[in-house]
Design a protein around this motif. Structure first.
Motif, mmCIF file in Angstrom:
data_model
loop_
_atom_site.group_PDB
_atom_site.id
_atom_site.type_symbol
_atom_site.label_atom_id
_atom_site.label_comp_id
_atom_site.label_asym_id
_atom_site.label_seq_id
_atom_site.Cartn_x
_atom_site.Cartn_y
_atom_site.Cartn_z
ATOM 1 N N SER A 39 33.161 36.404 36.139
ATOM 2 C CA SER A 39 32.302 37.442 35.551
ATOM 3 C C SER A 39 32.819 38.777 36.061
ATOM 4 C CB SER A 39 30.839 37.231 35.947
ATOM 5 O OG SER A 39 30.689 37.314 37.348
ATOM 6 N N SER A 40 32.320 39.828 35.490
ATOM 7 C CA SER A 40 32.761 41.145 35.953
ATOM 8 C C SER A 40 31.564 42.068 36.114
ATOM 9 C CB SER A 40 33.775 41.752 34.984
ATOM 10 O OG SER A 40 33.177 41.971 33.722
ATOM 11 N N VAL A 41 31.764 43.049 36.967
ATOM 12 C CA VAL A 41 30.748 44.072 37.225
ATOM 13 C C VAL A 41 31.448 45.416 37.108
ATOM 14 C CG1 VAL A 41 29.155 45.025 38.941
ATOM 15 C CG2 VAL A 41 29.476 42.550 38.781
ATOM 16 N N ALA A 42 30.794 46.338 36.407
ATOM 17 C CA ALA A 42 31.336 47.693 36.286
ATOM 18 C C ALA A 42 30.443 48.661 37.048
ATOM 19 C CB ALA A 42 31.427 48.105 34.824
ATOM 20 N N GLY A 43 31.061 49.501 37.850
ATOM 21 C CA GLY A 43 30.314 50.520 38.588
ATOM 22 C C GLY A 43 29.980 51.708 37.696
ATOM 23 N N ALA A 44 29.184 52.632 38.218
ATOM 24 C CA ALA A 44 28.777 53.817 37.474
ATOM 25 C C ALA A 44 29.976 54.667 37.066
ATOM 26 C CB ALA A 44 27.801 54.658 38.307
ATOM 27 N N ASP A 45 31.052 54.628 37.861
ATOM 28 C CA ASP A 45 32.241 55.428 37.542
ATOM 29 C C ASP A 45 33.260 54.644 36.712
ATOM 30 O OD1 ASP A 45 33.153 53.645 39.406
ATOM 31 O OD2 ASP A 45 34.036 55.143 40.744
ATOM 32 N N GLY A 46 32.913 53.402 36.269
ATOM 33 C CA GLY A 46 33.793 52.622 35.424
ATOM 34 C C GLY A 46 34.694 51.657 36.167
ATOM 35 N N GLU A 47 34.676 51.696 37.499
ATOM 36 C CA GLU A 47 35.486 50.735 38.247
ATOM 37 C C GLU A 47 34.963 49.328 37.983
ATOM 38 O OE1 GLU A 47 36.298 49.507 42.813
ATOM 39 O OE2 GLU A 47 36.530 51.633 42.345
ATOM 40 N N VAL A 48 35.875 48.409 37.713
ATOM 41 C CA VAL A 48 35.509 47.036 37.367
ATOM 42 C C VAL A 48 35.996 46.082 38.454
ATOM 43 C CG1 VAL A 48 35.825 45.165 35.697
ATOM 44 C CG2 VAL A 48 35.597 47.521 34.892
ATOM 45 N N CYS A 49 35.149 45.143 38.783
ATOM 46 C CA CYS A 49 35.517 44.099 39.736
ATOM 47 C C CYS A 49 35.247 42.744 39.076
ATOM 48 C CB CYS A 49 34.691 44.226 41.021
ATOM 49 S SG CYS A 49 35.120 42.974 42.258
ATOM 50 N N VAL A 50 36.253 41.871 39.110
ATOM 51 C CA VAL A 50 36.102 40.516 38.584
ATOM 52 C C VAL A 50 35.655 39.610 39.725
ATOM 53 C CG1 VAL A 50 37.291 38.561 37.530
ATOM 54 C CG2 VAL A 50 37.858 40.902 36.821
ATOM 55 N N VAL A 51 34.587 38.879 39.472
ATOM 56 C CA VAL A 51 34.020 37.984 40.482
ATOM 57 C C VAL A 51 34.347 36.542 40.094
ATOM 58 C CG1 VAL A 51 31.901 37.216 41.609
ATOM 59 C CG2 VAL A 51 32.142 39.611 40.880
ATOM 60 N N GLU A 52 35.031 35.838 40.980
ATOM 61 C CA GLU A 52 35.381 34.434 40.760
ATOM 62 C C GLU A 52 34.193 33.560 41.154
ATOM 63 O OE1 GLU A 52 38.339 33.380 39.538
ATOM 64 O OE2 GLU A 52 39.153 35.416 39.446
ATOM 65 N N SER A 53 33.811 32.663 40.271
ATOM 66 C CA SER A 53 32.704 31.756 40.566
ATOM 67 C C SER A 53 33.211 30.568 41.379
ATOM 68 C CB SER A 53 32.078 31.235 39.277
ATOM 69 O OG SER A 53 31.096 30.258 39.587
ATOM 70 N N ARG A 54 32.467 30.195 42.381
ATOM 71 C CA ARG A 54 32.782 29.005 43.184
ATOM 72 C C ARG A 54 32.005 27.787 42.671
ATOM 73 N NH1 ARG A 54 36.894 28.963 46.507
ATOM 74 N NH2 ARG A 54 35.735 27.635 47.898
ATOM 75 N N ASP A 55 31.198 27.995 41.649
ATOM 76 C CA ASP A 55 30.402 26.923 41.069
ATOM 77 C C ASP A 55 31.252 26.201 40.023
ATOM 78 O OD1 ASP A 55 28.565 25.232 39.922
ATOM 79 O OD2 ASP A 55 27.155 26.806 39.327
ATOM 80 N N ASP A 56 31.735 25.022 40.357
ATOM 81 C CA ASP A 56 32.587 24.279 39.433
ATOM 82 C C ASP A 56 31.912 22.994 38.946
ATOM 83 O OD1 ASP A 56 32.733 22.934 41.822
ATOM 84 O OD2 ASP A 56 34.890 23.164 42.067
ATOM 85 N N ARG A 57 30.592 23.087 38.787
ATOM 86 C CA ARG A 57 29.848 21.971 38.210
ATOM 87 C C ARG A 57 29.955 22.024 36.680
ATOM 88 N NH1 ARG A 57 24.175 23.085 39.494
ATOM 89 N NH2 ARG A 57 24.982 25.215 39.417
ATOM 90 N N ALA A 58 29.637 20.898 36.045
ATOM 91 C CA ALA A 58 29.605 20.841 34.591
ATOM 92 C C ALA A 58 28.529 19.860 34.150
ATOM 93 C CB ALA A 58 30.959 20.408 34.034
ATOM 94 N N THR A 59 28.025 20.076 32.951
ATOM 95 C CA THR A 59 27.114 19.117 32.337
ATOM 96 C C THR A 59 27.925 18.261 31.369
ATOM 97 O OG1 THR A 59 26.505 20.685 30.602
ATOM 98 C CG2 THR A 59 25.076 20.588 32.532
ATOM 99 N N VAL A 60 27.534 17.011 31.263
ATOM 100 C CA VAL A 60 28.238 16.054 30.415
ATOM 101 C C VAL A 60 27.217 15.377 29.505
ATOM 102 C CG1 VAL A 60 29.620 13.935 30.390
ATOM 103 C CG2 VAL A 60 29.933 15.605 32.235
ATOM 104 N N LYS A 61 27.550 15.274 28.225
ATOM 105 C CA LYS A 61 26.745 14.492 27.287
ATOM 106 C C LYS A 61 27.612 13.370 26.760
ATOM 107 C CE LYS A 61 23.568 18.054 25.790
ATOM 108 N NZ LYS A 61 23.057 18.847 24.674
ATOM 109 N N VAL A 62 27.112 12.162 26.873
ATOM 110 C CA VAL A 62 27.795 10.975 26.371
ATOM 111 C C VAL A 62 26.872 10.367 25.324
ATOM 112 C CG1 VAL A 62 28.705 8.691 26.953
ATOM 113 C CG2 VAL A 62 28.944 10.587 28.585
ATOM 114 N N THR A 63 27.391 10.185 24.105
ATOM 115 C CA THR A 63 26.579 9.657 23.012
ATOM 116 C C THR A 63 27.085 8.272 22.629
ATOM 117 O OG1 THR A 63 26.247 11.922 22.232
ATOM 118 C CG2 THR A 63 25.608 10.151 20.745
#
Length: 135
Positions: A39-63
């Motif tokens: 995800s990313s966050v932009a500051g008031a002056d336009g500076e952008v920082c990309v945030v890496e997620s450490r959440d590597d879970r997933a949902t699975v549907k099996v039909t």
């Protein structure tokens, strides 16, 4: 240009130490990350920082079809609160999805009617690794 071939019968799902079978027509297996990888966050002056997620879970549907013996495997795993490795491999290519732990989060609803029913199982996995590699 080469002609490629896809056979849904060559998609292998291993759950709770067993190869699942008896999938319903249409979408057999769906894996979706719980959160975005970045995800990313932009500051008031336009500076952008990309945030890496450490959440590597997933949902699975099996039909599955109502007639599938794999329903019994998933029912037993849910009742015993079992966690086990998860692997989906397309044997016609190099695409795969794997995780060290999978568990049933929502047992399938019970449906009976005039026609053979589809049975949808919901699971969650941790430390998911998804590789799309074509056929």
């Amino acid at each position: 240009m080469s002609v490629k071939s896809y056979d849904p019968g060559r998609v292998s799902l291993i759950l709770f130490g067993q190869r699942m079978s008896g999938f319903a027509d249409g979408s057999m297996i769906e894996v979706s990350r719980t959160t975005a990888a970045r995800s990313s966050v932009a500051g008031a002056d336009g500076e952008v920082c990309v945030v890496e997620s450490r959440d590597d879970r997933a949902t699975v549907k099996v039909t599955l079809l109502q007639s599938s013996v794999s329903n019994a495997i998933l029912s037993a795993a849910e009742a015993a609160k079992t966690k086990a490795a998860f692997l989906v491999k397309d044997l016609d290519g190099a695409s795969l999805c794997e995780a060290p732990n999978a568990w049933v989060t929502k047992p399938a609803d019970f449906k009976r009617g005039k026609e053979l029913a589809e049975v949808e199982w919901e699971l969650e996995v941790d430390h998911v690794r998804i590789t799309h590699a074509g056929l």
